[in-house]
Design an enzyme around this catalytic site. Sequence first.
Site, PDB file in Angstrom:
ATOM      1  N   HIS A  15     -38.621 -65.148  -3.788  1.00 39.20           N
ATOM      2  CA  HIS A  15     -38.685 -66.402  -3.112  1.00 39.20           C
ATOM      3  C   HIS A  15     -39.512 -67.313  -3.990  1.00 39.20           C
ATOM      4  CE1 HIS A  15     -42.683 -66.382  -0.887  1.00 39.20           C
ATOM      5  NE2 HIS A  15     -42.800 -66.167  -1.883  1.00 39.20           N
ATOM      6  N   CYS A  34     -46.675 -70.919  -6.147  1.00 35.37           N
ATOM      7  CA  CYS A  34     -45.427 -70.509  -5.396  1.00 35.37           C
ATOM      8  C   CYS A  34     -44.293 -71.272  -5.294  1.00 35.37           C
ATOM      9  CB  CYS A  34     -46.128 -70.112  -3.579  1.00 35.37           C
ATOM     10  SG  CYS A  34     -47.376 -68.882  -3.680  1.00 35.37           S
ATOM     11  N   HIS A  40     -40.518 -65.949  -7.753  1.00 34.35           N
ATOM     12  CA  HIS A  40     -41.466 -64.996  -8.084  1.00 34.35           C
ATOM     13  C   HIS A  40     -41.416 -63.789  -6.939  1.00 34.35           C
ATOM     14  CE1 HIS A  40     -43.780 -67.312  -5.249  1.00 34.35           C
ATOM     15  NE2 HIS A  40     -44.208 -66.324  -4.945  1.00 34.35           N
ATOM     16  N   HIS A  42     -42.138 -60.376  -4.383  1.00 35.02           N
ATOM     17  CA  HIS A  42     -43.497 -59.708  -3.758  1.00 35.02           C
ATOM     18  C   HIS A  42     -42.832 -58.195  -3.024  1.00 35.02           C
ATOM     19  CE1 HIS A  42     -46.179 -63.294  -3.336  1.00 35.02           C
ATOM     20  NE2 HIS A  42     -45.104 -63.734  -3.070  1.00 35.02           N
ATOM     21  N   ASP A  80     -34.067 -56.420   1.173  1.00 35.75           N
ATOM     22  CA  ASP A  80     -34.445 -55.748  -0.040  1.00 35.75           C
ATOM     23  C   ASP A  80     -33.602 -55.947  -1.511  1.00 35.75           C
ATOM     24  OD1 ASP A  80     -36.045 -53.878  -1.383  1.00 35.75           O
ATOM     25  OD2 ASP A  80     -34.528 -52.396  -1.350  1.00 35.75           O
ATOM     26  N   HIS A  81     -34.585 -56.355  -2.571  1.00 38.72           N
ATOM     27  CA  HIS A  81     -33.674 -56.680  -3.835  1.00 38.72           C
ATOM     28  C   HIS A  81     -32.942 -58.030  -3.742  1.00 38.72           C
ATOM     29  CE1 HIS A  81     -35.494 -52.985  -4.850  1.00 38.72           C
ATOM     30  NE2 HIS A  81     -35.392 -53.248  -6.310  1.00 38.72           N
ATOM     31  N   GLU A 125     -47.780 -59.572   2.560  1.00 37.57           N
ATOM     32  CA  GLU A 125     -47.044 -60.244   1.498  1.00 37.57           C
ATOM     33  C   GLU A 125     -47.712 -59.875   0.347  1.00 37.57           C
ATOM     34  OE1 GLU A 125     -45.112 -64.403   1.219  1.00 37.57           O
ATOM     35  OE2 GLU A 125     -47.081 -64.697   0.358  1.00 37.57           O
TER      36      GLU A 125
END
Length: 137
Positions: A15, A34, A40, A42, A80-81, A125
């Site tokens: 995100h 951020c 980037h 998490h 996911d991913h 996170e």
Amino acid sequence: MKVTVNRKAHFNAAHRLYRSDWSEEKNLSVFGKCSNKNFHGHNYEVIVGVTGEIDKETGYVIDIKILKDLIKTEIEDAFDHKNLNIEVPEFKKLNPTAENIVVVIYNKLFKHMAANHKLEVTLYETPRNYVKFSGKS
Ligand code: NI
């Protein structure tokens, strides 16, 4: 007697924190690293808690297999991913902060909850930063 059943799950996602109605400079000054335009990632950990009465026949509050499958289809398969900003419709216009993500997760799961069950979602996170949501209060 009320008991909370918890199921842990996780997803990896990318995100950036960003408002399209702000300039790059303002995004950078508010969100710092951020807001990096190259995104980037998490490793998000989710804990979903369902509180309710123990069923006299089954001894369950909720069949954890049902909860596990619900988290898989509603959350893991959807997030996911993925790049949350680009690929997840809920964040097209919503900044994907941990706070907003936990509310989105709650709402996606809440649709499936029985009226006599109380839902609480905890989202990590990072190992040290986490948020919780258990409905509007
Ligand atoms: Ni981040």
